[in-house]
Design a protein around this motif. Structure first.
Motif, PDB file in Angstrom:
ATOM      1  N   UNK A  81       0.696  -1.098  -0.113  1.00 47.59           N
ATOM      2  CA  UNK A  81      -0.135   0.089   0.128  1.00 47.59           C
ATOM      3  C   UNK A  81       0.968   1.409  -0.054  1.00 47.59           C
ATOM      4  N   UNK A  82       0.525   2.317  -0.846  1.00 49.30           N
ATOM      5  CA  UNK A  82       1.025   3.590  -0.593  1.00 49.30           C
ATOM      6  C   UNK A  82      -0.035   4.434  -0.129  1.00 49.30           C
ATOM      7  N   UNK A  83       0.418   5.619   0.532  1.00 46.90           N
ATOM      8  CA  UNK A  83      -0.986   6.656   1.065  1.00 46.90           C
ATOM      9  C   UNK A  83      -0.726   7.753   0.268  1.00 46.90           C
ATOM     10  N   UNK A  84      -1.846   7.901  -0.573  1.00 48.44           N
ATOM     11  CA  UNK A  84      -1.943   9.079  -1.588  1.00 48.44           C
ATOM     12  C   UNK A  84      -3.036   9.792  -1.421  1.00 48.44           C
ATOM     13  N   UNK A  85      -2.857  11.292  -1.120  1.00 44.26           N
ATOM     14  CA  UNK A  85      -4.089  11.979  -1.140  1.00 44.26           C
ATOM     15  C   UNK A  85      -5.098  11.511  -0.114  1.00 44.26           C
ATOM     16  N   UNK A  86      -4.768  10.981   1.167  1.00 43.13           N
ATOM     17  CA  UNK A  86      -5.378  10.566   2.108  1.00 43.13           C
ATOM     18  C   UNK A  86      -6.197   9.230   2.047  1.00 43.13           C
ATOM     19  N   UNK A  87      -5.629   8.445   1.057  1.00 38.34           N
ATOM     20  CA  UNK A  87      -6.173   7.071   0.643  1.00 38.34           C
ATOM     21  C   UNK A  87      -5.063   6.210   0.521  1.00 38.34           C
ATOM     22  N   UNK A  88      -5.599   4.790   0.920  1.00 35.88           N
ATOM     23  CA  UNK A  88      -4.379   3.626   0.464  1.00 35.88           C
ATOM     24  C   UNK A  88      -4.853   3.325  -0.868  1.00 35.88           C
ATOM     25  N   UNK A  89      -3.525   3.089  -1.543  1.00 34.30           N
ATOM     26  CA  UNK A  89      -3.755   2.588  -3.032  1.00 34.30           C
ATOM     27  C   UNK A  89      -2.769   1.230  -3.208  1.00 34.30           C
ATOM     28  N   UNK A  90      -3.110   0.145  -3.474  1.00 34.90           N
ATOM     29  CA  UNK A  90      -2.416  -1.323  -3.594  1.00 34.90           C
ATOM     30  C   UNK A  90      -1.853  -1.101  -4.591  1.00 34.90           C
ATOM     31  N   UNK A  91      -0.540  -1.424  -4.629  1.00 41.83           N
ATOM     32  CA  UNK A  91       0.360  -1.392  -5.721  1.00 41.83           C
ATOM     33  C   UNK A  91       0.947  -2.856  -5.890  1.00 41.83           C
ATOM     34  N   UNK A  92       0.705  -3.744  -6.834  1.00 38.92           N
ATOM     35  CA  UNK A  92       1.296  -4.888  -7.065  1.00 38.92           C
ATOM     36  C   UNK A  92       2.269  -4.774  -8.134  1.00 38.92           C
ATOM     37  N   UNK A  93       3.309  -5.663  -7.994  1.00 42.06           N
ATOM     38  CA  UNK A  93       4.435  -5.687  -8.920  1.00 42.06           C
ATOM     39  C   UNK A  93       4.138  -5.674 -10.185  1.00 42.06           C
ATOM     40  N   UNK A  94       4.785  -5.077 -11.085  1.00 41.78           N
ATOM     41  CA  UNK A  94       4.161  -5.066 -12.541  1.00 41.78           C
ATOM     42  C   UNK A  94       5.514  -5.683 -13.323  1.00 41.78           C
ATOM     43  N   UNK A  95       6.808  -5.019 -13.819  1.00 45.14           N
ATOM     44  CA  UNK A  95       7.889  -5.827 -13.945  1.00 45.14           C
ATOM     45  C   UNK A  95       8.556  -6.171 -13.165  1.00 45.14           C
ATOM     46  N   UNK A  96       8.536  -5.841 -11.824  1.00 48.52           N
ATOM     47  CA  UNK A  96       9.388  -5.741 -10.721  1.00 48.52           C
ATOM     48  C   UNK A  96       9.421  -7.445 -10.533  1.00 48.52           C
ATOM     49  N   UNK A  97      10.712  -7.881  -9.974  1.00 41.72           N
ATOM     50  CA  UNK A  97      10.962  -9.274  -9.816  1.00 41.72           C
ATOM     51  C   UNK A  97      11.810  -9.608  -8.615  1.00 41.72           C
ATOM     52  N   UNK A  98      12.049  -8.473  -7.699  1.00 44.30           N
ATOM     53  CA  UNK A  98      12.838  -8.789  -6.634  1.00 44.30           C
ATOM     54  C   UNK A  98      12.277  -7.914  -5.470  1.00 44.30           C
ATOM     55  N   UNK A  99      11.994  -8.052  -4.396  1.00 43.24           N
ATOM     56  CA  UNK A  99      11.718  -7.208  -3.008  1.00 43.24           C
ATOM     57  C   UNK A  99      12.938  -7.161  -2.369  1.00 43.24           C
ATOM     58  N   UNK A 100      13.672  -6.117  -2.277  1.00 41.44           N
ATOM     59  CA  UNK A 100      14.837  -6.030  -1.338  1.00 41.44           C
ATOM     60  C   UNK A 100      14.547  -5.192  -0.200  1.00 41.44           C
ATOM     61  N   UNK A 101      14.816  -5.934   1.062  1.00 32.13           N
ATOM     62  CA  UNK A 101      14.606  -5.276   2.568  1.00 32.13           C
ATOM     63  C   UNK A 101      15.864  -5.067   2.951  1.00 32.13           C
ATOM     64  N   UNK A 102      16.068  -3.591   3.662  1.00 36.98           N
ATOM     65  CA  UNK A 102      17.321  -3.216   4.263  1.00 36.98           C
ATOM     66  C   UNK A 102      16.835  -2.934   5.842  1.00 36.98           C
ATOM     67  N   UNK A 103      17.690  -3.326   6.739  1.00 35.94           N
ATOM     68  CA  UNK A 103      17.223  -3.063   8.063  1.00 35.94           C
ATOM     69  C   UNK A 103      18.387  -2.257   8.744  1.00 35.94           C
ATOM     70  N   UNK A 104      18.182  -0.937   9.211  1.00 38.83           N
ATOM     71  CA  UNK A 104      19.512  -0.366   9.866  1.00 38.83           C
ATOM     72  C   UNK A 104      19.082  -0.362  11.456  1.00 38.83           C
ATOM     73  N   UNK A 105      19.998  -0.800  11.922  1.00 40.23           N
ATOM     74  CA  UNK A 105      19.802  -0.990  13.656  1.00 40.23           C
ATOM     75  C   UNK A 105      21.124  -0.306  14.297  1.00 40.23           C
ATOM     76  N   UNK A 106      20.718   0.353  15.524  1.00 36.65           N
ATOM     77  CA  UNK A 106      21.836   0.721  16.296  1.00 36.65           C
ATOM     78  C   UNK A 106      22.793  -0.247  16.601  1.00 36.65           C
ATOM     79  N   UNK A 107      23.954   0.004  16.157  1.00 34.64           N
ATOM     80  CA  UNK A 107      25.145  -0.843  16.537  1.00 34.64           C
ATOM     81  C   UNK A 107      25.460  -1.495  17.821  1.00 34.64           C
ATOM     82  N   UNK A 108      24.783  -0.610  18.998  1.00 34.39           N
ATOM     83  CA  UNK A 108      24.894  -1.162  20.276  1.00 34.39           C
ATOM     84  C   UNK A 108      23.995  -1.645  20.867  1.00 34.39           C
ATOM     85  N   UNK A 109      22.650  -1.138  21.072  1.00 28.76           N
ATOM     86  CA  UNK A 109      21.524  -2.046  21.526  1.00 28.76           C
ATOM     87  C   UNK A 109      20.573  -2.583  20.510  1.00 28.76           C
TER      88      UNK A 109
END
Length: 205
Positions: A81-109
């Motif tokens: 979902x994206x949130x556009x003009x106060x409404x949720x819009x569902x976006x399915x992949x079109x030509x996309x073929x990979x979902x890349x997730x990045x996590x950024x964490x505090x290096x101490x806690x």
């Protein structure tokens, strides 16, 4: 302001005093108990990351760099979902073929760091450089992360380069707040890609 007197309560967190970024329990804002609880939050988040990488995604990894722990996971391209003009819009992949997730964490806690500017570059097995592209903050039922659906030309082993600019959020604490000051770069090699997409039709209201 730090006022609790429960520093003797043990949670299993060990503070050496040499943590980077700092974990000083004797400031106007922090106590040992508070920092132990922060570590517990980080440990819980790391369990979610490990589950995502080991049981949900097709692969992933994590490295310590500067004040951060930075990790990634790869999955089939997904609808979001994206949130556009106060409404949720569902976006399915079109030509996309990979979902890349990045996590950024505090290096101490180990807690998730929101508000960072995260970009990623992928280098194909043939040496073609894709990106850099912004990875945006995404809500997920289990784990906040920075994500993007990508269109990749081939399967195989890629190189992933992640750049993180410091978050602009305010920081409590005159000592421990001195964190996330410098941009960082990290490279992951041998990122195994098997392209795919997982479109979903959301329920009608």
């Amino acid at each position: 302001m730090a006022t609790d007197k429960s520093d003797a309560a043990a949670t299993g967190a060990e503070l050496s005093g040499d943590e980077k970024p700092p974990m000083d329990p004797d400031t106007s804002e922090a106590t040992r108990r508070q920092l132990e609880l922060a570590v517990e939050q980080g440990n819980a988040y790391r369990k979610a990351v490990d589950y995502m990488v080991g049981d949900v995604a097709k692969g992933g990894g994590m490295q310590k760099v500067g004040d951060y722990l930075i990790g990634y996971a790869v999955e089939d391209a997904e609808g979001m979902y994206s949130f556009d003009d106060g409404e949720l819009t569902w976006n399915n992949p079109q030509d996309e073929n990979l979902h890349l997730e990045i996590v950024v964490c505090d290096g101490s806690d180990g807690r998730f760091v929101p508000g960072a500017s995260v970009t990623a570059t992928l280098v194909t097995p043939a040496g073609e450089e894709l990106g850099p592209h912004d990875q945006v903050l995404v809500w997920h039922p289990m784990i906040y992360h920075y994500a993007r659906n990508w269109t990749l030309p081939e399967d195989g082993e890629y190189v992933l380069r992640v750049h993180v600019d410091p978050p602009t959020l305010m920081r409590h604490d005159e000592i421990n707040g001195r964190r996330f000051l410098e941009p960082v770069d990290v490279e992951f090699t041998g990122v195994k890609v098997e392209r795919g997409a997982e479109p979903v039709t959301p329920p009608s209201e």
